[in-house]
Design an enzyme around this catalytic site. Structure first.
Site, PDB file in Angstrom:
ATOM      1  N   CYS A 134      41.746  34.617  53.517  1.00 19.79           N
ATOM      2  CA  CYS A 134      42.684  33.638  52.870  1.00 19.79           C
ATOM      3  C   CYS A 134      43.095  32.706  54.394  1.00 19.79           C
ATOM      4  CB  CYS A 134      43.769  33.869  52.317  1.00 19.79           C
ATOM      5  SG  CYS A 134      43.616  35.379  50.880  1.00 19.79           S
ATOM      6  N   CYS A 185      37.404  32.376  45.409  1.00 17.61           N
ATOM      7  CA  CYS A 185      38.727  32.270  44.628  1.00 17.61           C
ATOM      8  C   CYS A 185      39.158  31.009  44.238  1.00 17.61           C
ATOM      9  CB  CYS A 185      39.672  32.879  45.503  1.00 17.61           C
ATOM     10  SG  CYS A 185      40.223  32.125  46.844  1.00 17.61           S
TER      11      CYS A 185
HETATM   12 FE1  FES Z   1      42.066  32.464  47.529  1.00 19.44          FE
HETATM   13 FE2  FES Z   1      43.840  33.912  49.281  1.00 19.44          FE
HETATM   14  S1  FES Z   1      42.879  34.524  47.338  1.00 19.44           S
HETATM   15  S2  FES Z   1      42.696  31.849  49.523  1.00 19.44           S
END
Ligand code: FES
Length: 127
Positions: free
Chosen positions: A105, A37
């Site tokens: 995360c 992400c």
């Molecule tokens: Fe990237 Fe939570 S979506 S750390």
């Protein structure tokens, strides 16, 4: 997706935001990222007599990453390095009741504390 109150409490009022002086030899720091992400977490701890006496974080990330980091700072302060090294992302995810889609995360937080401890130990070896 909606976050539960525990996550929101840490997200809206994160604890121990900031950073410690990396040049201080009592400080260990880390910078970790989640390739999936692009979120990034900077984490630093200050150690005295093998006890973590302070912890700070800066995060560029989602609400779950910020909440995980904030909780992690609270959990590590007062712990020995060995105790802090044992903290797992499952422990953080379970305390925050992260939804399964957000488990990854909390991995950032586990990596951050492990790397910060490693950094501190490496500094001790070199000095
Ligand atoms: Fe990237 Fe939570 S979506 S750390």
């Amino acid at each position: 997706m909606s976050y539960n109150q525990k996550i929101l409490n840490h997200f809206n009022l994160p604890k121990n935001v900031g950073e410690l002086d990396e040049n201080n030899d009592q400080v260990g720091s880390s910078l970790v990222g989640a390739p999936s992400c692009g979120d990034v977490l900077k984490f630093s701890i200050k150690i005295e007599n093998n006890i973590i006496i302070d912890a700070k974080f800066l995060a560029f990330g989602c609400g779950a990453a910020i909440a995980s980091s904030s909780l992690l700072t609270e959990k590590v302060i007062g712990k020995t390095l060995n105790e802090a090294e044992e903290i797992s992302n499952q422990e953080i995810a379970s305390e925050l009741e992260l939804p399964p889609i957000k488990y990854h995360c909390s991995v950032l937080a586990e990596e951050a504390i492990k790397d910060a401890i490693k950094d501190y130990k490496n500094k001790r070896i070199k000095s």
